[in-house]
Scaffold this motif. Structure first.
Motif, PDB file in Angstrom:
ATOM      1  N   TYR A  19       0.682  -1.202   0.117  1.00  0.00           N
ATOM      2  CA  TYR A  19       0.084   0.125  -0.112  1.00  0.00           C
ATOM      3  C   TYR A  19       0.964   1.487  -0.016  1.00  0.00           C
ATOM      4  O   TYR A  19       0.615   2.256  -0.546  1.00  0.00           O
ATOM      5  CB  TYR A  19      -0.905   0.048   1.192  1.00  0.00           C
ATOM      6  CG  TYR A  19      -0.456   0.727   2.598  1.00  0.00           C
ATOM      7  CD1 TYR A  19      -0.568   1.679   2.841  1.00  0.00           C
ATOM      8  CD2 TYR A  19       0.036  -0.362   3.398  1.00  0.00           C
ATOM      9  CE1 TYR A  19      -0.151   2.321   4.175  1.00  0.00           C
ATOM     10  CE2 TYR A  19       0.622  -0.024   4.302  1.00  0.00           C
ATOM     11  CZ  TYR A  19       0.551   1.274   4.851  1.00  0.00           C
ATOM     12  OH  TYR A  19       1.027   1.745   6.228  1.00  0.00           O
ATOM     13  N   SER A  23       0.939   4.343  -2.720  1.00  0.00           N
ATOM     14  CA  SER A  23       0.719   5.599  -2.293  1.00  0.00           C
ATOM     15  C   SER A  23       2.192   6.599  -2.831  1.00  0.00           C
ATOM     16  O   SER A  23       2.028   7.547  -3.226  1.00  0.00           O
ATOM     17  CB  SER A  23       0.649   5.857  -0.850  1.00  0.00           C
ATOM     18  OG  SER A  23       1.708   5.233  -0.017  1.00  0.00           O
ATOM     19  N   ASP A  24       3.372   5.813  -2.778  1.00  0.00           N
ATOM     20  CA  ASP A  24       4.698   6.420  -3.029  1.00  0.00           C
ATOM     21  C   ASP A  24       4.448   6.959  -4.320  1.00  0.00           C
ATOM     22  O   ASP A  24       5.002   8.103  -4.847  1.00  0.00           O
ATOM     23  CB  ASP A  24       5.670   5.531  -2.830  1.00  0.00           C
ATOM     24  CG  ASP A  24       6.077   5.389  -1.253  1.00  0.00           C
ATOM     25  OD1 ASP A  24       5.489   6.045  -0.510  1.00  0.00           O
ATOM     26  OD2 ASP A  24       6.866   4.492  -0.825  1.00  0.00           O
ATOM     27  N   ILE A  27       1.988   9.696  -5.304  1.00  0.00           N
ATOM     28  CA  ILE A  27       2.621  11.073  -4.906  1.00  0.00           C
ATOM     29  C   ILE A  27       3.668  11.435  -6.205  1.00  0.00           C
ATOM     30  O   ILE A  27       3.743  12.715  -6.439  1.00  0.00           O
ATOM     31  CB  ILE A  27       3.368  10.859  -3.497  1.00  0.00           C
ATOM     32  CG1 ILE A  27       2.378  10.615  -2.234  1.00  0.00           C
ATOM     33  CG2 ILE A  27       4.209  12.082  -3.167  1.00  0.00           C
ATOM     34  CD1 ILE A  27       2.957  10.452  -1.078  1.00  0.00           C
ATOM     35  N   ALA A  61      -3.823   2.623   0.686  1.00  0.00           N
ATOM     36  CA  ALA A  61      -2.901   3.526   0.038  1.00  0.00           C
ATOM     37  C   ALA A  61      -3.716   4.675  -0.097  1.00  0.00           C
ATOM     38  O   ALA A  61      -3.139   5.970   0.241  1.00  0.00           O
ATOM     39  CB  ALA A  61      -2.526   2.912  -1.344  1.00  0.00           C
ATOM     40  N   TYR A  62      -5.013   4.900  -0.401  1.00  0.00           N
ATOM     41  CA  TYR A  62      -5.823   6.146  -0.408  1.00  0.00           C
ATOM     42  C   TYR A  62      -5.953   6.745   0.884  1.00  0.00           C
ATOM     43  O   TYR A  62      -5.849   7.909   1.057  1.00  0.00           O
ATOM     44  CB  TYR A  62      -7.236   5.753  -1.033  1.00  0.00           C
ATOM     45  CG  TYR A  62      -7.209   5.622  -2.504  1.00  0.00           C
ATOM     46  CD1 TYR A  62      -6.263   5.791  -3.303  1.00  0.00           C
ATOM     47  CD2 TYR A  62      -8.399   5.389  -3.190  1.00  0.00           C
ATOM     48  CE1 TYR A  62      -6.058   5.550  -4.679  1.00  0.00           C
ATOM     49  CE2 TYR A  62      -8.605   5.229  -4.475  1.00  0.00           C
ATOM     50  CZ  TYR A  62      -7.329   5.490  -5.217  1.00  0.00           C
ATOM     51  OH  TYR A  62      -7.506   5.407  -6.490  1.00  0.00           O
ATOM     52  N   GLU A  64      -3.672   6.695   3.303  1.00  0.00           N
ATOM     53  CA  GLU A  64      -2.404   7.433   3.656  1.00  0.00           C
ATOM     54  C   GLU A  64      -2.306   8.737   2.887  1.00  0.00           C
ATOM     55  O   GLU A  64      -1.769   9.490   3.267  1.00  0.00           O
ATOM     56  CB  GLU A  64      -1.378   6.351   3.168  1.00  0.00           C
ATOM     57  CG  GLU A  64       0.112   6.778   3.533  1.00  0.00           C
ATOM     58  CD  GLU A  64       0.360   7.227   4.883  1.00  0.00           C
ATOM     59  OE1 GLU A  64       1.347   7.801   5.217  1.00  0.00           O
ATOM     60  OE2 GLU A  64      -0.193   6.209   5.656  1.00  0.00           O
ATOM     61  N   LEU A  65      -2.866   8.465   1.578  1.00  0.00           N
ATOM     62  CA  LEU A  65      -2.704   9.810   0.697  1.00  0.00           C
ATOM     63  C   LEU A  65      -3.575  10.970   1.304  1.00  0.00           C
ATOM     64  O   LEU A  65      -3.269  12.082   1.332  1.00  0.00           O
ATOM     65  CB  LEU A  65      -3.173   9.491  -0.617  1.00  0.00           C
ATOM     66  CG  LEU A  65      -1.979   8.620  -1.488  1.00  0.00           C
ATOM     67  CD1 LEU A  65      -2.706   8.083  -2.809  1.00  0.00           C
ATOM     68  CD2 LEU A  65      -0.714   9.393  -1.886  1.00  0.00           C
ATOM     69  N   GLN A  68      -1.919  12.521   4.215  1.00  0.00           N
ATOM     70  CA  GLN A  68      -0.836  13.644   3.975  1.00  0.00           C
ATOM     71  C   GLN A  68      -1.370  14.695   3.067  1.00  0.00           C
ATOM     72  O   GLN A  68      -0.430  15.672   2.776  1.00  0.00           O
ATOM     73  CB  GLN A  68       0.263  12.753   3.239  1.00  0.00           C
ATOM     74  CG  GLN A  68       0.676  11.739   3.861  1.00  0.00           C
ATOM     75  CD  GLN A  68       1.957  11.195   3.080  1.00  0.00           C
ATOM     76  OE1 GLN A  68       2.558  11.682   2.431  1.00  0.00           O
ATOM     77  NE2 GLN A  68       2.437   9.643   3.310  1.00  0.00           N
ATOM     78  N   TRP A  70      -2.689  14.683  -0.082  1.00  0.00           N
ATOM     79  CA  TRP A  70      -2.366  14.718  -1.217  1.00  0.00           C
ATOM     80  C   TRP A  70      -3.650  14.511  -2.155  1.00  0.00           C
ATOM     81  O   TRP A  70      -3.916  14.818  -3.446  1.00  0.00           O
ATOM     82  CB  TRP A  70      -1.399  13.573  -1.759  1.00  0.00           C
ATOM     83  CG  TRP A  70      -0.197  13.678  -1.525  1.00  0.00           C
ATOM     84  CD1 TRP A  70       0.467  13.197  -0.210  1.00  0.00           C
ATOM     85  CD2 TRP A  70       0.875  14.562  -1.707  1.00  0.00           C
ATOM     86  NE1 TRP A  70       1.721  13.510  -0.087  1.00  0.00           N
ATOM     87  CE2 TRP A  70       2.085  14.504  -1.105  1.00  0.00           C
ATOM     88  CE3 TRP A  70       0.815  15.522  -2.927  1.00  0.00           C
ATOM     89  CZ2 TRP A  70       3.324  15.155  -1.469  1.00  0.00           C
ATOM     90  CZ3 TRP A  70       2.161  16.243  -3.109  1.00  0.00           C
ATOM     91  CH2 TRP A  70       3.114  16.226  -2.425  1.00  0.00           C
TER      92      TRP A  70
END
Length: 495
Positions: A19, A23-24, A27, A61-62, A64-65, A68, A70
């Motif tokens: 995940y 996300s990396d 980004i 992943a979403y 996490e974004l 942050q 994003w």
């Protein structure tokens, strides 16, 4: 829509979670301008299917974004790149490479110091044998003693305080141990207020230069001198004045003539074994230099980088042992005694200078390595450092004798030298019929590396054709092999 399926590459063998890999890379697409603000992202089911991962991976992943900043999500509408992000001009899109690498050249201007581009330690990894300009043999380092004392320190609960911020002056126990050690071995008359612990002697040279040499103030150094010190003084804004060096060291009578013509702020001297020529400053000139410092009110920066390694008799006490008028700044360290990686040195001076140097040190290095400094303090008080030094002294003396005898026997026709009274290198002058450029090149063919930056020894263009050849870091077998290869080079007609 952006081709996520073809551009997100997942490494299932990586230690980084899937995940986070997703996300990396999203980004990265946003930062590079490939995904502009307000771009709609695929739903979690669609993206999980495209990437062949579990839907929970995409949801994570979403999340996490979103955390942050994003992306943002709207009920019944979907998930979008955050609308308030700045619009970035898209870069060329390479579908076969989704990674963003740092460029070789920066996108901004900065000061370039071309005078510092030369690196005397810039040896390649291909040489089987290297002759440095006078480094200790790290293989002799007392690893067992260091490890034992270090472990004992970190096992004690009350020593956890050493992991916190400490004094910028250095570890108190080490400063206390150095008072006794330096007073006994160097004949100094100091207390802990005269000591600043540094990360090696080079930091001491830097701090002294910064405090003494602003606004083009003049510093006198030898006609041959330690190049790194020269660079340090220039970086501080100083103007270098060259003084002749002969068999008695720095010519203090020439220095006196200079002082009558120009205002001198400081004199840099390696009094015990002049760098690079290894000559010792004579007793008469030592006293004269101290008198000149008092008369003309300049500072003496005494770099005593290898005081402990004097082979014929006891080391000559440093200028700092007669520092009755507060003119001497004494610099030393333990990199030569123990190993280059033990970055602990000291700057000794009057209290007011130490206080100011400590204020400056705070903005470039808040403090040193408290645990290592505590370890060294224990090694000094227990006598481990002194015992190791005596052992190394015997070994280096034997290596010096062997190296010099073989140089004379095998290569005396091509070069000349004086057997150094101490230190870790020999000052060798090549017959002017020959060039070190050719010698260095031919040595490389035999997997023998001499210092490629040999010209640093003649910054004043004296044409002495001399270099330092270090012997201390070579054991006896290595010395025989090095001389054997050097002999082959000199027997080659291409010189």
């Amino acid at each position: 829509m952006f081709p996520f399926k073809n551009n997100i590459v997942l490494d299932r063998n990586s230690n980084r979670s899937l995940y986070l890999q997703v996300s990396d890379q999203i980004i990265g697409f946003i930062k590079s301008g490939k995904l502009i603000p307000s771009t709609k992202l695929p739903g979690s089911r669609k993206l999980s299917s495209d990437l062949n991962v579990h839907r929970k991976t995409v949801i994570a992943a979403y999340e996490e974004l979103i955390s942050q900043g994003w992306i943002e999500t709207y009920p019944s509408k979907g998930t979008f790149v955050t609308s308030t992000l700045p619009i970035i001009k898209p870069h060329y899109f390479d579908p076969n490479n989704s990674k963003v690498d740092f460029k070789k050249e920066s996108g901004f201007s900065f000061n370039r110091r071309l005078n510092l581009a030369s690196d005397s330690n810039n040896y390649s990894d291909t040489g089987l044998f290297r002759i440095n300009d006078g480094s200790p043999d790290y293989r002799l380092a007392p690893i067992e003693e260091i490890s034992r004392i270090y472990r004992n320190i970190i096992k004690k609960t009350y020593n956890k305080k050493l992991l916190s911020y400490g004094s910028a002056y250095g570890n108190p126990d080490l400063r206390k141990a150095l008072v006794t050690y330096l007073n006994q071995t160097r004949g100094l008359h100091i207390n802990k207020d005269n000591i600043l612990i540094t990360r090696g002697s080079q930091m001491g040279i830097y701090l002294a230069g910064q405090l003494l040499l602003s606004s083009k103030k003049r510093i006198a150094v030898g006609s041959t001198n330690y190049m790194t010190a020269d660079n340090t003084f220039r970086e501080a804004g100083g103007t270098i004045e060259r003084i002749p060096v002969d068999e008695e060291g720095l010519n203090t009578h020439a220095l006196e003539q200079l002082c009558n013509l120009k205002k001198i702020a400081a004199v840099y001297v390696t009094s015990h074994h002049h760098h690079p020529t290894t000559v010792t400053l004579s007793a008469e000139r030592r006293m004269h230099l101290l008198q000149l410092a008092q008369k003309y009110k300049f500072a003496i920066i005494e770099d005593d980088y290898d005081y402990d390694f004097h082979y014929g008799n006891a080391p000559i006490l440093p200028l700092a042992s007669n520092n009755y008028n507060g003119n001497v700044i004494y610099i030393g360290g333990f990199t030569k005694i123990i190993a280059p990686a033990i970055r602990i040195g000291y700057l000794i001076a009057s209290k007011d200078f130490i206080d100011e140097a400590t204020r400056l040190r705070k903005i470039i290095d808040r403090q040193g390595d408290s645990l290592l400094e505590q370890t060294l303090a224990r090694m000094i008080t227990s006598g481990d450092v002194q015992r190791h030094c005596q052992k190394a002294l015997r070994i280096y003396k034997a290596r010096r004798d062997l190296f010099c005898s073989l140089l004379e026997e095998k290569l005396g026709t091509y070069l000349n030298f004086e057997i150094p009274k101490g230190g870790m290198a020999v000052w060798v002058r090549l017959d002017k019929k020959y060039s070190w450029d050719t010698i260095v090149t031919e040595c490389q063919k035999l997997h023998l590396e001499l210092n490629p930056d040999w010209r640093k020894y003649d910054a004043n263009n004296l044409g002495h054709n001399g270099v330092r050849l270090g012997f201390a870091s070579l054991n006896e077998d290595e010395i025989y092999e090095v001389i054997k290869r050097l002999e082959k080079v000199f027997m080659n007609p291409k010189k």
